[in-house]
Write a protein that holds these residues in place. Structure first.
Motif: not given
Length: 273
Positions: A147-174
């Motif tokens: 994801l750009p700018n070192g983001e770990l997750a980003v909500y895209d309002p146009d696609d109404r979707l959350i993109r999450v970086k692969e490989g995050l530990d479960p608690m960070t991802k949550m």
């Protein structure tokens, strides 16, 4: 007591409650004060922002707060001589022009330690499945390689979707997915998009993750407190009210998903017999 005296007593009582609320709101200007509020809101998620602040001001150690009638309905007696915690409730009234208005009144509540319950270390709802539930509730999340700018997750309002970086530990991802779902619910309150909403979304995620009993990452509470000087107390509480709104909407979806899962398991158990 004459009606006039009773009305004056109630007016004075409400004035004292608003003074308490003002004192509690002033403490939010410090990062540690905002953190204390967030920790208590996580514990008392069903209570409003103002009532959590009032409860903290009167009894910072309160853990389970209900009205006398709520305790009584469950067969629990409030101990004799206990002074209730003063909170605010609302009521409807008809104005002279026939329209309906809303007013506020003082409502007494009691913490569990003020009741006849001896052992109140009661196991709460099971939130073990929340990490997987939170990534599946709307809006859905998908993993991406980067994801750009070192983001770990980003909500895209146009696609109404959350993109999450692969490989995050479960608690960070949550946490980051909860933050982005909160971002989705907060978006309607802001015109300037993601940057303006981030601090509020992070606070919402902190409250929710802590409410579910999981470890929370370090959150910079000063991102919000540095915006409070110069604002009216009512505006600060309204801002926290927006965050609470996001928490409520996310929690509603989580509880629905957990209930469906429990119902599905119960059906499978019945079918297996």
């Amino acid at each position: 007591m004459a009606p006039e005296e009773y009305s004056e007593l109630k007016r004075q009582e409400k004035a004292e409650v608003f003074e308490l609320l003002s004192a509690a709101t002033q403490k939010l200007i410090r990062p540690d004060g905002l953190k204390a509020y967030a920790d208590k809101q996580a514990q008392l998620l069903r209570h409003s922002v103002s009532n959590v602040l009032l409860i903290m001001e009167q009894d910072p150690e309160a853990t389970w707060v209900r009205t006398y009638d709520d305790w009584k309905a469950d067969g629990v007696a409030v101990l004799k001589g206990e002074a209730g915690l003063r909170t605010l409730g609302s009521y409807r009234f008809q104005k002279e022009d026939g329209t309906i208005g809303m007013g506020s009144k003082v409502v007494k509540m009691f913490d569990v330690k003020q009741t006849a319950i001896k052992d109140f270390d009661i196991e709460g709802p099971g939130y073990r499945k929340v990490p997987e539930v939170i990534t599946g509730i709307y809006p859905a999340s998908v993993e991406v390689q980067d994801l750009p700018n070192g983001e770990l997750a980003v909500y895209d309002p146009d696609d109404r979707l959350i993109r999450v970086k692969e490989g995050l530990d479960p608690m960070t991802k949550m946490f980051v997915v909860t933050r982005e779902v909160s971002m989705y619910h907060l978006a309607d309150f802001h015109e300037n998009g993601r940057e303006e909403t981030m601090a509020e979304a992070e606070l919402a995620a902190y409250i929710l993750v802590k409410h579910y009993g999981f470890d929370t990452p370090d959150v910079d509470f000063s991102k919000l407190t540095e915006t409070y000087p110069g604002k009216e107390e009512k505006a600060v509480r309204a801002e926290l009210g927006r965050i609470k709104f996001a928490c409520d909407r996310v929690d509603e979806k989580v509880r629905e998903a957990l209930e469906l899962d429990r119902g599905s398991k119960a059906k499978d158990n019945r079918d297996a017999r």
